[in-house]
Design an enzyme around this catalytic site. Structure first.
Site, PDB file in Angstrom:
ATOM      1  N   CYS A 117       0.817  -1.222   0.000  1.00 25.33           N
ATOM      2  CA  CYS A 117       0.000   0.000   0.000  1.00 25.33           C
ATOM      3  C   CYS A 117       0.850   1.271   0.000  1.00 25.33           C
ATOM      4  CB  CYS A 117      -0.944   0.003   1.194  1.00 25.33           C
ATOM      5  SG  CYS A 117      -2.022  -1.422   1.194  1.00 25.33           S
ATOM      6  N   HIS A 258      -3.464   6.825   3.181  1.00 29.15           N
ATOM      7  CA  HIS A 258      -3.869   5.553   2.570  1.00 29.15           C
ATOM      8  C   HIS A 258      -5.215   5.145   3.152  1.00 29.15           C
ATOM      9  CE1 HIS A 258      -4.153   1.554   1.232  1.00 29.15           C
ATOM     10  NE2 HIS A 258      -3.795   0.995   2.370  1.00 29.15           N
ATOM     11  N   ASN A 288     -10.164  -0.631   0.391  1.00 25.01           N
ATOM     12  CA  ASN A 288      -8.700  -0.501   0.361  1.00 25.01           C
ATOM     13  C   ASN A 288      -8.210  -0.967  -1.013  1.00 25.01           C
ATOM     14  OD1 ASN A 288      -5.945  -0.758   0.649  1.00 25.01           O
ATOM     15  ND2 ASN A 288      -6.039  -1.762   2.657  1.00 25.01           N
TER      16      ASN A 288
HETATM   17  N1  ACO Z   1     -18.106  -9.788   9.214  1.00 26.98           N
HETATM   18  C1  ACO Z   1     -18.589 -10.080  10.422  1.00 26.98           C
HETATM   19  N2  ACO Z   1     -17.803 -10.401  11.474  1.00 26.98           N
HETATM   20  C2  ACO Z   1     -16.459 -10.421  11.254  1.00 26.98           C
HETATM   21  C3  ACO Z   1     -15.899 -10.138  10.006  1.00 26.98           C
HETATM   22  C4  ACO Z   1     -16.778  -9.818   8.956  1.00 26.98           C
HETATM   23  N3  ACO Z   1     -16.339  -9.505   7.713  1.00 26.98           N
HETATM   24  N4  ACO Z   1     -14.566 -10.235  10.106  1.00 26.98           N
HETATM   25  C5  ACO Z   1     -14.281 -10.567  11.379  1.00 26.98           C
HETATM   26  N5  ACO Z   1     -15.421 -10.692  12.071  1.00 26.98           N
HETATM   27  C6  ACO Z   1     -15.593 -11.017  13.489  1.00 26.98           C
HETATM   28  C7  ACO Z   1     -14.392 -11.753  14.040  1.00 26.98           C
HETATM   29  O1  ACO Z   1     -14.483 -13.135  13.769  1.00 26.98           O
HETATM   30  C8  ACO Z   1     -14.498 -11.430  15.508  1.00 26.98           C
HETATM   31  O2  ACO Z   1     -15.465 -12.273  16.074  1.00 26.98           O
HETATM   32  P1  ACO Z   1     -15.229 -12.923  17.539  1.00 26.98           P
HETATM   33  O3  ACO Z   1     -15.110 -11.734  18.460  1.00 26.98           O
HETATM   34  O4  ACO Z   1     -16.452 -13.735  17.749  1.00 26.98           O
HETATM   35  O5  ACO Z   1     -13.955 -13.695  17.423  1.00 26.98           O
HETATM   36  C9  ACO Z   1     -15.094 -10.019  15.521  1.00 26.98           C
HETATM   37  O6  ACO Z   1     -15.663  -9.820  14.222  1.00 26.98           O
HETATM   38  C10 ACO Z   1     -14.070  -8.938  15.781  1.00 26.98           C
HETATM   39  O7  ACO Z   1     -12.971  -9.123  14.919  1.00 26.98           O
HETATM   40  P2  ACO Z   1     -11.681  -8.251  15.096  1.00 26.98           P
HETATM   41  O8  ACO Z   1     -10.600  -8.815  14.236  1.00 26.98           O
HETATM   42  O9  ACO Z   1     -11.413  -8.020  16.537  1.00 26.98           O
HETATM   43  O10 ACO Z   1     -12.160  -6.855  14.454  1.00 26.98           O
HETATM   44  P3  ACO Z   1     -11.394  -5.503  14.499  1.00 26.98           P
HETATM   45  O11 ACO Z   1     -12.196  -4.493  15.214  1.00 26.98           O
HETATM   46  O12 ACO Z   1      -9.948  -5.646  14.875  1.00 26.98           O
HETATM   47  O13 ACO Z   1     -11.417  -5.076  12.948  1.00 26.98           O
HETATM   48  C11 ACO Z   1     -10.141  -5.080  10.911  1.00 26.98           C
HETATM   49  C12 ACO Z   1     -10.802  -5.923  11.982  1.00 26.98           C
HETATM   50  C13 ACO Z   1     -11.207  -4.274  10.192  1.00 26.98           C
HETATM   51  C14 ACO Z   1      -9.423  -5.991   9.935  1.00 26.98           C
HETATM   52  C15 ACO Z   1      -9.132  -4.116  11.583  1.00 26.98           C
HETATM   53  O14 ACO Z   1      -8.312  -4.817  12.487  1.00 26.98           O
HETATM   54  C16 ACO Z   1      -8.249  -3.401  10.573  1.00 26.98           C
HETATM   55  O15 ACO Z   1      -8.713  -2.610   9.763  1.00 26.98           O
HETATM   56  N6  ACO Z   1      -6.948  -3.615  10.631  1.00 26.98           N
HETATM   57  C17 ACO Z   1      -6.007  -2.952   9.720  1.00 26.98           C
HETATM   58  C18 ACO Z   1      -5.944  -3.701   8.463  1.00 26.98           C
HETATM   59  C19 ACO Z   1      -5.277  -2.922   7.380  1.00 26.98           C
HETATM   60  O16 ACO Z   1      -5.209  -1.721   7.422  1.00 26.98           O
HETATM   61  N7  ACO Z   1      -4.813  -3.637   6.397  1.00 26.98           N
HETATM   62  C20 ACO Z   1      -4.303  -3.050   5.221  1.00 26.98           C
HETATM   63  C21 ACO Z   1      -2.878  -2.794   5.296  1.00 26.98           C
HETATM   64  S1  ACO Z   1      -2.394  -2.038   3.825  1.00 26.98           S
HETATM   65  C22 ACO Z   1      -1.730  -3.162   2.685  1.00 26.98           C
HETATM   66  O17 ACO Z   1      -0.551  -3.295   2.571  1.00 26.98           O
HETATM   67  C23 ACO Z   1      -2.652  -3.977   1.836  1.00 26.98           C
END
Ligand code: ACO
Length: 332
Positions: A117, A258, A288
């Site tokens: 990214c 980003h 993203n």
């Molecule tokens: N729909 C419904 N529920 C979901 C989904 C979904 N799509 N995905 C995960 N869940 C559930 C999980 O299973 C978990 O359930 P549980 O509590 O029963 O175990 C719950 O939702 C919470 O999941 P978390 O992982 O704790 O959610 P979080 O608030 O951390 O958000 C996210 C996850 C959106 C991925 C966040 O951590 C994030 O944005 N991280 C940064 C990622 C990023 O920026 N990546 C790109 C980098 S750039 C590049 O190089 C490509």
């Protein structure tokens, strides 16, 4: 030995996203998720998805042609193409070579950069330095991704977050000092590559029936860890760059982060102490798009009048590697 040029300027900006829009509601028909979860956790409402017969080079070509039209340059004026992508058409040849052929440029320099990214900022800095030091006249700097081709549609923690698209700028030279690409800071830390990676398909783990069966040819991400690092590093590198070049945050017309997660951007805004309305945010409509996210947003900022000639634009990114960085541009 060619003479150093005074400034490398952004002569044109273009973007392209595939026509097909997939909303969260549509996605939740095939993935165990909901519009409410995706919106509240990431800020995404919909994303553009490329057709099966559209590859990253096709998206890149459309964005490049738009940027060239905006800059009023033709294919023969371009003598360097750099494509930033983590979803190339194939491992080799480079996507930049495919774009060179598709836009009808001559036998010029063309290569890809992989910094996930952060890739567009890495490409911008590389192109700027090549123009400053070399005898290139115009460079096409492209960020292009077909992220949906890397998605495991059985993994709801990743597949709802990404989208497809491309953005490009044409860089040229100017004798006027202090304009164009002012400076960049680029950083990388490879201590924890598996925070965001594709396990198989490279030399470490070549493709096999086993890797396919194990879904190892898809993007894997530790979202929680990436979140923490992004919040810490993206705002800091942006402020470090402003400090380095002696520009105050209030002098910047628009900040383009980003677009990975609205909550990451909100934390960055809070840490930087800059008003939210100075940030260009379009993650709700595109998700993203990795290396394409910043140039797509830059094109929108210019088209909607959020930035104009003479304005400072600060772009900041983070991504797999881990990589991160910031670039400051004064539009001409
Ligand atoms: N729909 C419904 N529920 C979901 C989904 C979904 N799509 N995905 C995960 N869940 C559930 C999980 O299973 C978990 O359930 P549980 O509590 O029963 O175990 C719950 O939702 C919470 O999941 P978390 O992982 O704790 O959610 P979080 O608030 O951390 O958000 C996210 C996850 C959106 C991925 C966040 O951590 C994030 O944005 N991280 C940064 C990622 C990023 O920026 N990546 C790109 C980098 S750039 C590049 O190089 C490509």
């Amino acid at each position: 030995m060619p003479a150093d040029t005074a400034s490398v300027i952004v002569k044109g900006i273009g973007a392209y996203v595939p026509a097909r829009i997939v909303t969260n509601d549509e996605l939740s028909k095939t993935v165990d998720t909901s519009d409410e979860w995706i919106r509240t956790r990431s800020g995404i409402s919909e994303r553009h998805v490329a057709d099966p017969d559209q590859a990253t080079s096709d998206l890149a070509t459309q964005a490049a042609l738009a940027a060239m039209a905006d800059a009023n340059v033709s294919p023969e004026d371009i003598d360097l193409i750099i494509v930033a992508t983590m979803s190339p058409d194939m491992a080799f040849p480079s996507t930049a070579c495919l774009v060179q052929s598709k836009i009808g440029a001559g036998c010029i320099a063309a290569f890809d950069i992989t910094a996930a990214c952060s890739g567009f900022l890495y490409a911008l800095e590389t192109g700027t330095r090549m123009l400053k030091a070399g005898d290139y006249r115009h460079a096409l700097i492209i960020g292009a991704e077909k992220m949906t081709s890397l998605m495991d549609w059985d993994d709801r923690t990743t597949c709802v977050l990404f989208g497809d698209g491309a953005g490009a700028v044409v860089l040229g030279k100017s004798d006027e000092p202090g304009t164009g690409v002012i400076d960049s800071i680029l950083r990388a830390d490879g201590e924890r590559p598996s925070l965001l990676y594709m396990p198989a398909g490279g030399s470490a783990r070549p493709a096999s029936a086993e890797t396919v069966a194990n879904h190892e040819h898809f993007l894997k991400m530790n979202g929680k860890e990436i979140f923490k690092v992004a919040v810490r590093d993206m705002g800091k590198v942006a402020l470090d760059l402003l400090d380095k070049v002696g520009v105050k945050p209030e002098e910047v017309a628009c900040f383009i982060p980003h677009q990975a997660n609205i909550r990451i951007i909100e934390s960055m805004v809070a840490r930087m102490g800059v008003p939210m309305d100075k940030f260009l945010i379009n993650i709700d409509r595109f998700g993203n798009t990795s290396a394409a996210s910043i140039p797509i947003a830059l094109e929108e900022a210019r088209r909607t009048g959020k930035v104009k000639s003479g304005d400072y634009v600060l772009m900041a990114a983070f991504g797999a590697g881990l990589t991160w960085g910031a670039s400051l541009v004064k539009l001409t």
